[in-house]
Design an enzyme around this catalytic site. Structure first.
Site, PDB file in Angstrom:
ATOM      1  N   ASN A  46       0.875  -1.177   0.000  1.00 55.78           N
ATOM      2  CA  ASN A  46       0.000   0.000   0.000  1.00 55.78           C
ATOM      3  C   ASN A  46       0.910   1.225   0.000  1.00 55.78           C
ATOM      4  OD1 ASN A  46      -1.817   2.070   0.438  1.00 55.78           O
ATOM      5  ND2 ASN A  46      -2.930   1.020   2.065  1.00 55.78           N
ATOM      6  N   ARG A  61      -5.965  18.523   1.142  1.00 56.34           N
ATOM      7  CA  ARG A  61      -6.748  18.678  -0.087  1.00 56.34           C
ATOM      8  C   ARG A  61      -8.000  19.509   0.179  1.00 56.34           C
ATOM      9  NH1 ARG A  61      -7.022  12.415  -1.674  1.00 56.34           N
ATOM     10  NH2 ARG A  61      -5.674  12.079   0.145  1.00 56.34           N
ATOM     11  N   GLU A  74      -7.910  -2.123   4.659  1.00 51.21           N
ATOM     12  CA  GLU A  74      -7.743  -2.135   3.207  1.00 51.21           C
ATOM     13  C   GLU A  74      -6.786  -3.241   2.779  1.00 51.21           C
ATOM     14  OE1 GLU A  74      -8.030   2.562   2.091  1.00 51.21           O
ATOM     15  OE2 GLU A  74      -6.583   1.968   3.632  1.00 51.21           O
ATOM     16  N   HIS A  87     -11.506   5.235  -2.087  1.00 45.70           N
ATOM     17  CA  HIS A  87     -11.502   4.516  -0.807  1.00 45.70           C
ATOM     18  C   HIS A  87     -12.352   3.247  -0.878  1.00 45.70           C
ATOM     19  CE1 HIS A  87     -10.581   8.697   0.970  1.00 45.70           C
ATOM     20  NE2 HIS A  87      -9.468   7.971   1.045  1.00 45.70           N
ATOM     21  N   ARG A  98      -2.479  -2.041  -3.625  1.00 43.68           N
ATOM     22  CA  ARG A  98      -3.561  -1.066  -3.642  1.00 43.68           C
ATOM     23  C   ARG A  98      -3.227  -0.046  -4.727  1.00 43.68           C
ATOM     24  NH1 ARG A  98      -4.140   4.249  -0.006  1.00 43.68           N
ATOM     25  NH2 ARG A  98      -6.148   4.979  -0.805  1.00 43.68           N
TER      26      ARG A  98
END
Length: 407
Positions: free
Chosen positions: A12, A251, A389, A191, A103
């Site tokens: 990841n 962001r 994840e 996500h 990922r």
């Protein structure tokens, strides 16, 4: 001597970190049995190019490495990946990995599920770099690093956009000339690996809620929300890029597109605008203090409080919008770094939802990060579920191994 179980590495690669996890794949009882990869170790380098720190531990918590490095030694993601792999390989000498799952943030309109990585896949992922400039280049760096070290090793790409691939066209459209939609300019959502895990987890801890109308708030340095019905994604706050929706650590989230036009008219280059919107905005830009929610919650600076209040209000507003799409709300789930670990942020968000949805929290359960934090009188249950994840990437990689006959 029994044959060791196959080993999968999960990579990841984020904007400033590389995580590598080691999973073993127990033998399935029969061909159609569920696959349940088991975490055995993980390692991570944070602060790449700034203040690199390596930490690695076994699944039982035993720490095998915890060390800081000079920037010159870990200046980029390629160096970080090599270092993490070197540390973890010490325990893999007698049972090297048979596959690596990655990922990958953006799969565009081409990829609606995990795929084996080949030259064509890499080329198509490279074309998506402008849509995920903080993540996609690092995802590809890790893929190339594995290829260089082990050219014949099976690699699998698992996409953050894939969970949202079944969205209705109304959830994908932007009000631009339709020809742009046909060229792939649409709302994808991100996500997805986190949301897929939460959807699976809900069936275990609250199967009655899992079939209903659920909004999941993935709140971390990157943040988005997802509307689910029956465990499937219906809508998301993120769009073509991971810049849309909620304000995040650095962001901006959704803004008037006229702002971008104005910045360009003032002479800012596209690169400068991108750098500001992705790296200097959000909590960092509003507060002038930090992009880290923990620092903002303990700061005495008025702008730190302003940034947190704005974040909470925008999250609540997005929940309201997604509830309209769902036609109601049966459960709210918080996850990821802030969502699963910040009682103060959850409390601020839910305070905005009390009048509209009848949401109220149990202060004690919320403070303890309990699994169900809503009060007995709350009309909508509120849950806290840590995400995984990497576990979803391991599961998808193991399934592709089975399909390919590579066990």
């Amino acid at each position: 001597m029994s044959t060791p179980h196959p080993v999968i590495l999960v990579v990841n690669a984020g904007s400033s970190s590389v995580k590598v996890s080691v999973y073993t794949v127990p033998e399935a009882a029969h061909e159609n049995a569920d696959i349940n990869p088991v975490l055995s170790a993980n390692g991570q380098i944070e602060g790449i190019g700034v203040a690199p720190r390596l930490r690695a531990s076994m699944a039982d918590g035993h720490v095998v490495a915890d060390e800081s490095f000079p920037v010159s030694q870990v200046s980029d993601h390629d160096a970080a990946f090599r270092l993490v792999r070197l540390v973890l390989s010490i325990g893999l000498r007698d049972n090297p990995p048979v596959a690596v799952g990655h990922r990958v943030v953006h799969g565009g309109s081409d990829f609606s599920q995990a795929v084996c990585i080949d030259d064509d896949v890499i080329a198509r992922l490279e074309a998506l770099i402008p849509l995920a400039p903080l993540h996609q280049p690092h995802n590809l760096t890790a893929i190339r690093a594995v290829r260089k070290a082990a050219p014949d090793l099976l690699q699998v790409a698992c996409f953050d956009t894939a969970f949202h691939a079944g969205h209705d066209m109304l959830a994908q459209l932007m009000a631009l000339p339709y020809s742009y939609y046909e060229r792939g300019i649409r709302r994808y959502g991100f996500h997805g690996l986190s949301y897929e895990y939460i959807a699976r987890r809900l069936t275990q801890v609250a199967p009655d809620l899992a079939e209903g109308r659920v909004i999941v708030a993935h709140l971390g340095n990157g943040a988005s929300l997802c509307a689910m019905h029956g465990g499937r994604s219906v809508d998301s706050t993120m769009g073509l890029t991971a810049l849309d929706g909620m304000p995040m650590g650095t962001r901006c989230g959704s803004i008037d597109p006229g702002v971008v036009l104005w910045l360009a008219q003032q002479g800012m280059t596209a690169d400068a605008i991108q750098s500001m919107l992705y790296g200097e905005s959000g909590l960092k830009g509003l507060s002038g203090v930090s992009s880290d929610m923990r620092a903002l919650l303990t700061s005495d600076e008025p702008r730190a409080r302003l940034a947190v209040d704005f974040y909470a209000l925008r999250a609540a507003q997005e929940i309201g919008k997604l509830a309209v799409t769902l036609g109601g709300l049966d459960a709210l789930v918080f996850t990821a770094g802030i969502g699963a670990n910040s009682p103060a942020v959850r409390s601020r968000i839910c305070a905005h939802l009390e009048t509209l949805f009848g949401i109220s929290l149990d202060a004690g359960a919320n403070e303890e990060n309990g699994q169900r934090i809503s009060s007995n009188g709350s009309r909508v249950p509120v849950l806290v579920l840590p995400t995984d994840e990497e576990g979803i990437v391991a599961l998808s990689t193991a399934r592709i191994m089975r399909e390919c006959g590579r066990r």
